[in-house]
Motif scaffolding. Structure first.
Motif, PDB file in Angstrom:
ATOM      1  N   TRP A  85       7.680  -2.784   4.589  1.00 24.55           N
ATOM      2  CA  TRP A  85       6.922  -2.971   3.348  1.00 24.55           C
ATOM      3  C   TRP A  85       5.500  -3.414   3.639  1.00 24.55           C
ATOM      4  O   TRP A  85       5.239  -4.149   4.587  1.00 24.55           O
ATOM      5  CB  TRP A  85       7.602  -4.025   2.459  1.00 24.55           C
ATOM      6  CG  TRP A  85       8.914  -3.550   1.928  1.00 24.55           C
ATOM      7  CD1 TRP A  85      10.126  -3.601   2.556  1.00 24.55           C
ATOM      8  CD2 TRP A  85       9.147  -2.875   0.685  1.00 24.55           C
ATOM      9  NE1 TRP A  85      11.106  -3.028   1.787  1.00 24.55           N
ATOM     10  CE2 TRP A  85      10.529  -2.579   0.617  1.00 24.55           C
ATOM     11  CE3 TRP A  85       8.325  -2.509  -0.387  1.00 24.55           C
ATOM     12  CZ2 TRP A  85      11.093  -1.920  -0.477  1.00 24.55           C
ATOM     13  CZ3 TRP A  85       8.888  -1.856  -1.473  1.00 24.55           C
ATOM     14  CH2 TRP A  85      10.267  -1.571  -1.507  1.00 24.55           C
ATOM     15  N   LYS A 109       5.866   6.689  -2.136  1.00 29.88           N
ATOM     16  CA  LYS A 109       6.460   5.479  -1.559  1.00 29.88           C
ATOM     17  C   LYS A 109       7.261   4.714  -2.607  1.00 29.88           C
ATOM     18  O   LYS A 109       6.937   4.757  -3.789  1.00 29.88           O
ATOM     19  CB  LYS A 109       5.350   4.575  -1.005  1.00 29.88           C
ATOM     20  CG  LYS A 109       4.670   5.122   0.227  1.00 29.88           C
ATOM     21  CD  LYS A 109       3.355   4.425   0.509  1.00 29.88           C
ATOM     22  CE  LYS A 109       2.278   4.906  -0.442  1.00 29.88           C
ATOM     23  NZ  LYS A 109       0.948   4.356  -0.167  1.00 29.88           N
ATOM     24  N   TYR A 150       2.836  -1.648   7.959  1.00 31.97           N
ATOM     25  CA  TYR A 150       4.052  -1.982   7.225  1.00 31.97           C
ATOM     26  C   TYR A 150       4.921  -2.870   8.100  1.00 31.97           C
ATOM     27  O   TYR A 150       5.131  -2.569   9.272  1.00 31.97           O
ATOM     28  CB  TYR A 150       4.806  -0.698   6.854  1.00 31.97           C
ATOM     29  CG  TYR A 150       3.985   0.199   5.958  1.00 31.97           C
ATOM     30  CD1 TYR A 150       3.877  -0.078   4.602  1.00 31.97           C
ATOM     31  CD2 TYR A 150       3.311   1.296   6.471  1.00 31.97           C
ATOM     32  CE1 TYR A 150       3.119   0.734   3.773  1.00 31.97           C
ATOM     33  CE2 TYR A 150       2.546   2.104   5.653  1.00 31.97           C
ATOM     34  CZ  TYR A 150       2.451   1.824   4.302  1.00 31.97           C
ATOM     35  OH  TYR A 150       1.687   2.617   3.494  1.00 31.97           O
ATOM     36  N   HIS A 198       0.444  -4.923  -0.020  1.00 26.44           N
ATOM     37  CA  HIS A 198       0.728  -5.907  -1.061  1.00 26.44           C
ATOM     38  C   HIS A 198      -0.489  -6.113  -1.950  1.00 26.44           C
ATOM     39  O   HIS A 198      -1.587  -6.330  -1.451  1.00 26.44           O
ATOM     40  CB  HIS A 198       1.123  -7.237  -0.421  1.00 26.44           C
ATOM     41  CG  HIS A 198       2.101  -7.087   0.706  1.00 26.44           C
ATOM     42  ND1 HIS A 198       3.384  -6.634   0.523  1.00 26.44           N
ATOM     43  CD2 HIS A 198       1.987  -7.321   2.037  1.00 26.44           C
ATOM     44  CE1 HIS A 198       4.011  -6.609   1.696  1.00 26.44           C
ATOM     45  NE2 HIS A 198       3.173  -7.009   2.631  1.00 26.44           N
ATOM     46  N   GLY A 242       8.507  -5.374   8.633  1.00 25.56           N
ATOM     47  CA  GLY A 242       9.883  -5.623   8.197  1.00 25.56           C
ATOM     48  C   GLY A 242      10.722  -6.235   9.292  1.00 25.56           C
ATOM     49  O   GLY A 242      10.189  -6.803  10.243  1.00 25.56           O
ATOM     50  N   ALA A 275      13.595  -7.141   1.817  1.00 24.29           N
ATOM     51  CA  ALA A 275      12.273  -6.528   1.677  1.00 24.29           C
ATOM     52  C   ALA A 275      11.169  -7.400   2.265  1.00 24.29           C
ATOM     53  O   ALA A 275      10.239  -6.905   2.901  1.00 24.29           O
ATOM     54  CB  ALA A 275      11.979  -6.258   0.206  1.00 24.29           C
ATOM     55  N   SER A 305       4.390  -4.258  -3.870  1.00 26.22           N
ATOM     56  CA  SER A 305       4.392  -3.870  -2.459  1.00 26.22           C
ATOM     57  C   SER A 305       4.979  -2.465  -2.366  1.00 26.22           C
ATOM     58  O   SER A 305       5.724  -2.041  -3.243  1.00 26.22           O
ATOM     59  CB  SER A 305       5.232  -4.853  -1.638  1.00 26.22           C
ATOM     60  OG  SER A 305       4.821  -6.177  -1.849  1.00 26.22           O
ATOM     61  N   TYR A 306       4.646  -1.795  -1.280  1.00 25.11           N
ATOM     62  CA  TYR A 306       5.088  -0.408  -1.126  1.00 25.11           C
ATOM     63  C   TYR A 306       5.849  -0.226   0.187  1.00 25.11           C
ATOM     64  O   TYR A 306       5.632  -0.968   1.155  1.00 25.11           O
ATOM     65  CB  TYR A 306       3.878   0.537  -1.127  1.00 25.11           C
ATOM     66  CG  TYR A 306       3.153   0.544  -2.442  1.00 25.11           C
ATOM     67  CD1 TYR A 306       3.524   1.427  -3.456  1.00 25.11           C
ATOM     68  CD2 TYR A 306       2.099  -0.336  -2.685  1.00 25.11           C
ATOM     69  CE1 TYR A 306       2.855   1.431  -4.683  1.00 25.11           C
ATOM     70  CE2 TYR A 306       1.435  -0.336  -3.900  1.00 25.11           C
ATOM     71  CZ  TYR A 306       1.819   0.547  -4.893  1.00 25.11           C
ATOM     72  OH  TYR A 306       1.171   0.552  -6.091  1.00 25.11           O
ATOM     73  N   SER A 307       6.706   0.800   0.199  1.00 28.01           N
ATOM     74  CA  SER A 307       7.468   1.091   1.409  1.00 28.01           C
ATOM     75  C   SER A 307       7.691   2.599   1.520  1.00 28.01           C
ATOM     76  O   SER A 307       8.060   3.240   0.540  1.00 28.01           O
ATOM     77  CB  SER A 307       8.836   0.400   1.374  1.00 28.01           C
ATOM     78  OG  SER A 307       9.624   0.839   2.460  1.00 28.01           O
TER      79      SER A 307
END
Lengths: 322, 322, 322, 322, 322, 322
Positions: free
Chosen positions: C187, C158, B186, C190, B188, C140, C179-181
């Motif tokens: 994030w 998530k 992940y 994808h 950011g 993001a 996309s996930y977080s």
């Protein structure tokens, strides 16, 4: 008696299926007094030697086609005046410009096709019996078209022509089509033959493609050399590949090389009026000797030759087909 | 024991801060049987010699990355098959294409990043312990991105990566950003690091820029070599410069060369598949010996080496900073 | 107690699955003193009425987002000052501009996303508990991105966000990704969700697409309204369609409307600062009453409402899926 | 017995040579349930009334052609299903899309031409005896072509067709050509007829032009209405003019209007899916009554009618010729 | 006493009217320590030798002009600092950049013109008496303009200047105009002199043209060398031609070469920072000896010389005029 | 005696600093028999009423300028023939086209400037004493230029003109410059006055700008209305702002409106030959009455009027300056 085709054996250590003539370029840019460049040209067996039709741009960079003759296919005498056409099957024989000729003998005469300027580029058609007197026919198609290449014999009783319809500029796209004619005047039955490849499958031919020399009939079908173009961040790069088309239904592609056979790598192919161009327009072959020699324009400036074995090229095309 | 890095002293009379290897190119376009060109490639110390990841475009001009090994960093054995990746931290390891790799050892393994084709170009990530078995991870970012370059150590406990977001074409713009990750999955905290320069300040880097080799930690901060591009009337020209980033906050630029360090001037840099390209992707250095050797792609066709003294490059960057 | 959502029955004789409010536009371009135009805006149930975040371009055509409140969802009081953000999970809360907001309540707060100017457009993220105090978080994604839309609940533990990565201009291309977080800060994972359609399958959505309102969870999966764009010879035309995504794996598209649900046809949709734009950004719904009201920007100038029955829209999407 | 053609006298005070029907548009965008828009359509006398072929884009903005019938030429019943073609003189009757039809009766049947999607736009050809059973023939030309319009009788024993070759995009250029066929299958003898005008001579037709309705044979020659396009800073604007072609050699232009006859000025011509479009595709005329009614697409959304006196239009064309 | 102009006889076998110096390039890219490239530069007789103004782009690719001196016109000492201008007839002497200078002696001083960066490219004007102290004047024109070239004497009592107005980018079009000034401050009476040629008449000069060296007064009129550009599919190619302008009314063109006189053909003209550029900026001549030497930039990288006989060039221009 | 300028009080409830005439448009597209459209036109006090110069495009969309007269400034009689110019200070009075005129009285005569077609757009100059006999002078500048606007009095003893140099197409860029002339024939001392704004500062004027009416001398300096353009995804939108220039040094900008004063919002401004255009070309004012009326072209089709109080506009410009 058939003349011996030009030949040079594969260099030692070379594993390429197609290799260059070591004395390239065979025709230099100033081979006739008026020429700025001589490239993208066509040759054919004629009498006891060879005849050809040559694209010679003059020093005003005007494009026209010229006849030429050779005993050995390597050393050429090119006329100093462009070809003068008489009326063939039409009275409409105007041309804003002529370039990129092909030549083929069918039945009783030599047919010539080229990119003809008539409200934009389209396919010019003409013929000669003797490379002395020339006759111009109807353009095969509406503009905008280039790279019109006839098959060397009728198919299902009709003339057959490959071409590459596109736009009237520097042409950022273009695929190969086939069309038929009962009479070299009216054309129809247009079919798509070969499209550009997805970038990821074979990038050298992903922008546009166009037929090169007259297709060669082999046991596997029609062997068609063609050029493919990639749009790099510094412009177009032209390479050469091969495809094999079904003998009776040449809109059916049996094989097609994923890799190129020849790409711009030598100084005379990479440096010139238009860098990075290999553009084949003619080939001589001998099935008996298993030889083919390809004539190609280099860097839009000069003419080169490359050699190969028909059997190897066919095998390579089948083994490396997309 | 650490291997000796490749080296050649500055030629007599030369005053440049970076100079070329006289036997360039060290890797030719046909160094493996299938290759059309080998360029933009990465190397790293490995065992008692070096390992590398090489961009080899094949003769279909398909782009992939290959492992290679060398005793001296100059003569390389490149695998004939591209790298095969197993599933790393994801099952989604598809790639339409892979190009322009970078390699770096962090903690316990060698991380590889590259431009990965997934609905357009983005940053592929993988790792290996031994250059024999490779694992592919989640793409770092959404498309459209290129030139992902990892820092050789965590920063503030997180992995850090430079990259150049842009579009999905020939990319007429692009600046360098940094992003962070706790887990290589992940990402950011995206920050802009280095932008193109105004044309009048430094034209060679006014169109787009991208990080090159893994940054080198020096007493002044992170020494980052990068490529810069100018859009001439005959296409893009790629040159190389250097910047120094703050050690703890690498989004802060301390110095940046106004002049280039290396630009396309030799025949192998000016003539090839894409003329006028110098594109650095890797560097080996020895602080003790005050040496750095930069590996760079030339004309999108071959690999060259250039040498310099770390202390001189840092001094030059500080003295010629914008 | 939940407020009643705005509603107007389908006009007699109308067979469309989505129909317009007869008193459109509900918000005019000059609804606040400084505004040039108010459009592409988001609403959500709040207390015993509704709150919203509105895109108001001022008369210098600077873009910002403003809070607003309504008792009935139709008549709105919009603040005369733009939203002021405090630091959320980051100190980096700069914005060159803010536009096209979306709003959604998740767990304990209202999350706002918008197109945030940070070296180009990207996805800004913020939250509020009360529409009075606002907190801005990490962007993001890297630029260049637009139309970031959160799901209203976590998926597999998530946060999940739709977005449309593209370029930094007028954006001639763009698909929808997810996309996930784990934490609204980092994030990854994808996935491509929805691509533009081939021109021949559904031309109104063949140039670019982008998610609209917050997706609505139904028995069939996530109902996602989105805008699609066709490039006509007089510029872009924006219409609205719907897709249904798998509940657990929303990167899997179950259905997608081949026809549009709403396209620019009224004078307030066809004439304005940017002609021919229907751009949905929010929806209120009542499953019990089988109602949905969609808020959309019209001609980049005003806000309109359109109504539909959830069951009918879902049935239509299934029956008319590509 | 011939039906009476639709007619409305010139409004008082109007001095224009062509005037609009006051109840325009005669066909609205939603005249059939599936239609997004109905425009650029063709009509012809049929039995004791009229038949037509209509371009109806559906709500997926897919383009197809539909049959329709009318007693008075004003009120139309359009089929809800597109025309289904059987094999005519070919088995290759695929169409990616069909649009902008024209219809004409020649000898024993009604011929239909349209823009046919086959690897890009080209000219589709079909026929019917009864507007109930339809047969599709070989495409007339290679791509890329549009606006194929047949003459209503053979010329020198051959079918004759106008067309507008150009590219495969939004077509920023294009002139009108004529081609001939002995058999509606093979085409040749391509001639340029009418080119765009210099900007300063007549700007409304300086970007591209295309034939409109079937040419009308008059004592002066073939009266051909056509559309002309100017590229404004807000996109293309389509207007209508007229030309008179030599009866026996229609590639010879005798007269051509410098001013337009009709340009987008009403709300239904200026506002719609594509603003500012007047696009004529058909005309009915009565020489005895000295009347002509022109059917034209407006704003790519609806169909309108305009009226004129044949004698006045011919006189105007001669007096205002370039 | 006038110095002897540089000279080398025509090589044996060469029939060209203009031929290259065999030791080209005479100035290499690194002739001063800071230079990336030295090209497009001007020379003039000065004292018992020559002085010049040189375009030297530095290694940041910033463009500026430098004074230089030579005894023989071949070996040059170029100052290591750019020219510093004092205020001439204005206080507004800012320059974002300076490039492509020309130099000419009129009456009492040496006038210098160049492409001057003032909100885009325009024509900078300056003068010197001694090549030591320089004065900058008002820009001659509004942007956007390049290739400002003064006549070496007043015409009808006024200064006369050729220039090439165009846009602010890579300039895809441009013709040569003449303007007059009573005082080197205010300019007017603008007339078009020479336009690009139709592609088919002379393609090497069909995209844009610009004046080169100071025109030379001959018995036939003003001999003006100029560059012409063709847009190939791999970018612009710059060649050189000649025109003869009426002595008293230099906006009247008497003759103009259809062929080029010199085009990029050598390695130093075809390979460099911008491939395929021959760009003349200065000439020395001796009517008595019937000699002219042309200085030209090659590949935007180095300076070359070419020679010719004035009488032959004039004859060639007359005989090969368009 | 001075005539009363047209006036209408601000509508009730309106808080705008500039408001429209309720009977707009005052001149319709067909106000003279030949006109397709009448817009972008200039007026000036004349005798006991007003005279004007009008841009009337005819139905061939050829652009020319026509004289007109009015008693009240609202109802106009426009000549049916375009202005015929005699030779003024030059014999070179050719014009490919004329459009977008401005008119101003200086010393003893009315000067007219317009966009004059001479190998592309440039600034035409003419004068009249009586609006009956007209004289054309030398073009002020080289092409490519538009929007030439004279100051109403000499500045520092010289004529002064604003203009907008740019390219020869649809002009995607352009700033306002000032130039001076001692004699209306030779021009120099070119200075940049006003540039486009960054998108984020004031987007309506971020693409290009051009001077509108003759500047008005006020106590604060020169009040200059101008148009500004934003490039939307559906083409250019033209709005109007104001700037105040220093009285003695008008290249110095004192204030400039961040918001627009007028933007396309009514149907006659948003719908027409070119949608979304407000283009001011003239203004009448009375300092005593504190009134100004602005004449502007709407949608490139008709002429409208807008009113304001000089004092309020100046105050607004100062308070809302960038």
């Amino acid at each position: 008696m058939m003349s011996k085709i030009p030949w040079q054996e594969r260099p030692k250590g070379c594993t390429d299926v197609v290799w260059r003539y070591t004395k390239n370029p065979i025709i230099k840019r100033d081979a006739i007094p008026t020429s700025n460049s001589i490239f993208n040209s066509a040759v054919t067996p004629f009498k006891d030697g060879y005849a050809g039709v040559f694209r010679c741009d003059n020093k005003a960079v005007q494009m026209n086609i010229f006849a030429g003759f050779s005993k050995d296919g390597i050393h050429w005498d090119i006329d100093h005046e462009p070809i003068h056409f008489k009326e063939g099957n039409t009275k409409m024989i105007s041309s804003d410009y002529k370039y990129d000729p092909r030549v083929v003998f069918i039945e009783d005469r030599y047919w010539i096709t080229w990119c003809n300027g008539y409200h934009g580029p389209t396919i010019g058609v003409g013929y000669t019996y003797d490379f002395s007197e020339f006759f111009q026919c109807e353009n095969a198609f509406l503009p905008f078209n280039r790279n019109g290449v006839l098959f060397p014999q009728k198919i299902d009783g009709k003339y057959a022509m490959l071409s590459r319809p596109s736009d009237n500029g520097h042409t950022p796209f273009g695929d190969i089509y086939i069309s038929y004619s009962p009479d070299m005047k009216y054309w129809g039955e247009h079919r798509c033959v070969l499209k550009v490849t997805p970038f990821m499958d074979s990038a050298w031919q992903c922008t546009k493609i166009g037929a090169g020399p007259i297709p060669i009939l082999t046991d596997e079908g029609w062997l068609m050399f063609y050029h493919g173009v990639i749009n790099t961040c510094n412009g177009f790069r032209y390479s050469m590949g091969a495809a094999i088309l079904d003998q009776d239904h040449p809109d059916q592609v049996k094989y097609r090389t994923r890799p190129y056979l020849l790409s711009p790598q030598t100084l005379y192919e990479c440096v010139g009026d238009v860098p990075n161009v290999v553009f084949p327009c003619a080939a001589l072959h001998s099935k008996k000797e298993d030889k083919v020699v390809i004539y190609y324009g280099a860097a839009d400036t000069v003419v080169g030759m490359a050699f190969g074995r028909l059997s190897e090229i066919i095998a390579f095309t089948k083994e490396n087909s997309i």
